[in-house]
Scaffold this motif. Structure first.
Motif, PDB file in Angstrom:
ATOM      1  N   UNK A 122     -25.991   5.226   1.516  1.00  0.00           N
ATOM      2  CA  UNK A 122     -25.188   5.618   2.668  1.00  0.00           C
ATOM      3  C   UNK A 122     -24.018   6.508   2.316  1.00  0.00           C
ATOM      4  N   UNK A 123     -23.726   6.644   0.993  1.00  0.00           N
ATOM      5  CA  UNK A 123     -22.620   7.490   0.549  1.00  0.00           C
ATOM      6  C   UNK A 123     -23.059   8.918   0.255  1.00  0.00           C
ATOM      7  N   UNK A 124     -24.379   9.177   0.265  1.00  0.00           N
ATOM      8  CA  UNK A 124     -24.871  10.539   0.078  1.00  0.00           C
ATOM      9  C   UNK A 124     -25.479  10.823  -1.276  1.00  0.00           C
ATOM     10  N   UNK A 125     -26.005  12.060  -1.415  1.00  0.00           N
ATOM     11  CA  UNK A 125     -26.742  12.474  -2.610  1.00  0.00           C
ATOM     12  C   UNK A 125     -25.890  12.428  -3.871  1.00  0.00           C
ATOM     13  N   UNK A 126     -24.630  12.871  -3.782  1.00  0.00           N
ATOM     14  CA  UNK A 126     -23.773  12.914  -4.973  1.00  0.00           C
ATOM     15  C   UNK A 126     -23.545  11.508  -5.528  1.00  0.00           C
ATOM     16  N   UNK A 127     -23.321  10.543  -4.633  1.00  0.00           N
ATOM     17  CA  UNK A 127     -23.118   9.167  -5.071  1.00  0.00           C
ATOM     18  C   UNK A 127     -24.380   8.607  -5.723  1.00  0.00           C
ATOM     19  N   UNK A 128     -25.538   8.923  -5.144  1.00  0.00           N
ATOM     20  CA  UNK A 128     -26.811   8.462  -5.722  1.00  0.00           C
ATOM     21  C   UNK A 128     -26.987   9.049  -7.119  1.00  0.00           C
ATOM     22  N   UNK A 129     -26.736  10.359  -7.245  1.00  0.00           N
ATOM     23  CA  UNK A 129     -26.870  11.017  -8.545  1.00  0.00           C
ATOM     24  C   UNK A 129     -25.860  10.461  -9.551  1.00  0.00           C
ATOM     25  N   UNK A 132     -15.923  -1.925   3.602  1.00  0.00           N
ATOM     26  CA  UNK A 132     -14.756  -2.569   4.228  1.00  0.00           C
ATOM     27  C   UNK A 132     -13.479  -2.270   3.446  1.00  0.00           C
ATOM     28  N   UNK A 133     -13.534  -2.414   2.116  1.00  0.00           N
ATOM     29  CA  UNK A 133     -12.372  -2.118   1.277  1.00  0.00           C
ATOM     30  C   UNK A 133     -12.316  -0.638   0.880  1.00  0.00           C
ATOM     31  N   UNK A 134     -13.356   0.104   1.275  1.00  0.00           N
ATOM     32  CA  UNK A 134     -13.420   1.562   1.054  1.00  0.00           C
ATOM     33  C   UNK A 134     -13.319   1.947  -0.420  1.00  0.00           C
ATOM     34  N   UNK A 135     -13.930   1.128  -1.290  1.00  0.00           N
ATOM     35  CA  UNK A 135     -13.924   1.425  -2.721  1.00  0.00           C
ATOM     36  C   UNK A 135     -15.093   2.320  -3.126  1.00  0.00           C
ATOM     37  N   UNK A 136     -16.020   2.529  -2.185  1.00  0.00           N
ATOM     38  CA  UNK A 136     -17.165   3.431  -2.395  1.00  0.00           C
ATOM     39  C   UNK A 136     -17.984   3.015  -3.628  1.00  0.00           C
ATOM     40  N   UNK A 137     -18.356   3.975  -4.520  1.00  0.00           N
ATOM     41  CA  UNK A 137     -19.242   3.607  -5.629  1.00  0.00           C
ATOM     42  C   UNK A 137     -18.610   2.551  -6.539  1.00  0.00           C
ATOM     43  N   UNK A 164     -20.059  14.588  -9.099  1.00  0.00           N
ATOM     44  CA  UNK A 164     -20.975  13.576  -9.635  1.00  0.00           C
ATOM     45  C   UNK A 164     -20.366  12.887 -10.851  1.00  0.00           C
ATOM     46  N   UNK A 165     -19.695  13.659 -11.718  1.00  0.00           N
ATOM     47  CA  UNK A 165     -19.043  13.093 -12.903  1.00  0.00           C
ATOM     48  C   UNK A 165     -17.897  12.179 -12.492  1.00  0.00           C
ATOM     49  N   UNK A 166     -17.089  12.631 -11.534  1.00  0.00           N
ATOM     50  CA  UNK A 166     -15.952  11.831 -11.067  1.00  0.00           C
ATOM     51  C   UNK A 166     -16.408  10.485 -10.521  1.00  0.00           C
ATOM     52  N   UNK A 167     -17.440  10.517  -9.665  1.00  0.00           N
ATOM     53  CA  UNK A 167     -17.929   9.273  -9.069  1.00  0.00           C
ATOM     54  C   UNK A 167     -18.649   8.400 -10.099  1.00  0.00           C
ATOM     55  N   UNK A 168     -19.296   9.025 -11.081  1.00  0.00           N
ATOM     56  CA  UNK A 168     -19.962   8.260 -12.141  1.00  0.00           C
ATOM     57  C   UNK A 168     -18.939   7.459 -12.943  1.00  0.00           C
ATOM     58  N   UNK A 169     -17.793   8.069 -13.239  1.00  0.00           N
ATOM     59  CA  UNK A 169     -16.728   7.374 -13.975  1.00  0.00           C
ATOM     60  C   UNK A 169     -16.120   6.266 -13.116  1.00  0.00           C
ATOM     61  N   UNK A 170     -15.973   6.528 -11.814  1.00  0.00           N
ATOM     62  CA  UNK A 170     -15.445   5.507 -10.898  1.00  0.00           C
ATOM     63  C   UNK A 170     -16.366   4.286 -10.847  1.00  0.00           C
ATOM     64  N   UNK A 171     -17.661   4.529 -10.959  1.00  0.00           N
ATOM     65  CA  UNK A 171     -18.645   3.438 -10.937  1.00  0.00           C
ATOM     66  C   UNK A 171     -18.725   2.739 -12.300  1.00  0.00           C
TER      67      UNK A 171
END
Length: 454
Positions: A44-51, A187-192, A129-136
């Motif tokens: 539900x967060x989109x292609x970049x989050x999936x990648x 709910x807490x909007x922490x995303x990945x 994609x790199x930014x979200x990968x590190x966040x995850x």
């Protein structure tokens, strides 16, 4: 009075493999649902989050593989001592295993946090994609101790045949993960990052439950009394001679996945990565029953090897291989027939719906290796059962790197068949290597029976 789980391990090998495999199967399917549940919510967060999550997957495989591998080391050691009727060393093995889990969790947490960014860049992650990968990845790797103790302590229970309680802990963990995911992600909007926090918290609760049974309640066959603990190098080596190679199994698979990702990124960029990541979630999910059967083979073979019963070793391996082939065949048929509706689980938004044809193709081609993988899996776990972890590792390298990587490159890049070529290479490489693994296992069993005379 003999522990009922231990009695089952020492009895009819076919019955033992079947009965022990069922709760392990349920546990592993539920464990694999972590990935499925995360994938559904992350979609539900989109292609970049999936990648982004796809780029973290190879490193996560190392994390999870180490925890499972060390647990397998404990399983093999404890089951062999049970087969030899050596209660004192059963206790020593369990206590040394807990120490190993603690040291490994500290060292690996530091290591993974240090290498994640350069490794992600090496895989091809960049920009958002790199930014979200590190966040995850950061909270996931920071909470490594939860995975190590959840999977490792489960290995102690498996070693003494107590599969049901290991399953109960997983049930609690998966239910909590399913509850926590939408709360943390949306709910807490922490995303990945929310998916990672949900996974860590639920795994930690699972670890606490199992450690309560082993260390505080003390109603397991292995008796934990740290006042009597004396460090023994020989015992540590006995656990690690299976635990380290079993951990490296996932490292080798992670290296192989890094090659697959590189090939896929070269062919189709983020689209190909997103397709592979989504399809791989289902592949890993359906691999769980085969892994469960293999784990049961480890326990039964370990006990039979400790008792020097060659007939039981042979029967456990052969029966486990047959079960693996059967489950692999049924699973392949279901994936081929229901590829379309299954694919929509990971591409249910208007923005990701275009991924569905690619995921369908992956499921209908790459998973054709599952029947032979079932036989190969039972054989790899057989080697762990007899304490030959290095041989198990060798066949993982043969399957994932020597055959699968070579053939994915050949079909996908050299013959320019694109993603279809990658999927064909995966199926063919894994099938050939698994067949070799099975026949090598039968040959090894023949040699063992000649040595022990049964």
């Amino acid at each position: 009075m003999e522990n009922k789980n231990v009695k089952l391990m020492r009895g009819n090998p076919e019955t033992a493999v079947r009965k022990l495999a069922i709760p392990i199967m349920i546990s592993m399917i539920l464990t694999a649902s972590y990935n499925i549940i995360d994938g559904i919510w992350i979609a539900g967060l989109g292609e970049v989050a999936i990648a982004a999550v796809g780029f973290v997957t190879p490193i996560f495989m190392i994390l999870n593989g180490v925890s499972v591998g060390l647990g397998n080391g404990a399983t093999s050691s404890i089951s062999r001592f049970i087969g030899a009727h050596d209660k004192e060393n059963v206790n020593e093995s369990a206590m040394h295993s807990l120490l190993i889990f603690l040291v490994a969790s500290i060292l690996l947490t530091i290591f993974l946090l240090l290498i994640q960014e350069p490794v992600l860049k090496l895989y091809g992650a960049k920009g958002a994609a790199l930014t979200q990968a590190i966040q995850y990845g950061t909270p996931l790797f920071g909470g490594l101790i939860a995975f190590i103790f959840a999977n490792g302590a489960s290995g102690i229970l498996r070693g003494e045949g107590d599969m049901k309680r290991a399953m109960y802990a997983v049930v609690v963990s998966v239910i909590l993960n399913a509850i926590f995911d939408p709360i943390f992600i949306y709910t807490l909007n922490l995303k990945v990052a929310g998916a990672a926090y949900a996974t860590i918290l639920s795994s930690l609760i699972s670890a606490v439950v199992i450690l309560y049974w082993i260390v505080i309640k003390k109603d397991t066959y292995a008796e934990i009394d740290f006042k009597k603990f004396r460090f023994k190098t020989k015992m540590t080596k006995d656990i690690l001679k299976v635990g380290i190679p079993a951990s490296l199994d996932m490292v080798m698979m992670s290296i192989a996945v890094a090659f697959y990702l590189a090939f896929i990124a070269q062919i189709n960029g983020d689209y190909g990565i997103a397709v592979y990541t989504s399809g791989q979630r289902l592949y890993l999910f359906v691999l769980m029953p085969l892994t469960a059967i293999g784990s049961a083979v480890t326990t039964v073979v370990g006990s039979a090897y400790g008792a020097k019963n060659g007939d039981y070793i042979s029967r456990a391996h052969k029966y486990g291989s047959k079960l693996g082939i059967l489950f692999g065949l049924v699973t392949t048929i279901l994936l081929v027939l229901f590829a379309d509706p299954l694919s929509t689980m990971f591409a249910y938004t208007p923005e990701t719906a275009y991924l569905i044809p690619g995921i369908v193709l992956f499921l209908r081609v790459a998973t054709l290796s599952l029947p032979l993988t079932g036989a190969g899996m039972a054989s790899s776990f057989f080697y762990q059962g007899i304490g030959k972890g290095v041989l198990s590792l060798f066949f993982t390298i043969l399957r994932e790197i020597i055959f699968a990587v070579s053939l994915t490159y050949y079909f996908g890049i050299v013959l320019d068949m694109g993603l279809l070529g990658i999927w064909i290479g995966l199926a063919l490489g894994r099938s050939i290597a698994s067949a070799i693994n099975y026949f090598a296992g039968r040959y090894t069993i023949k040699k063992i029976r000649e040595e022990i005379g049964t």
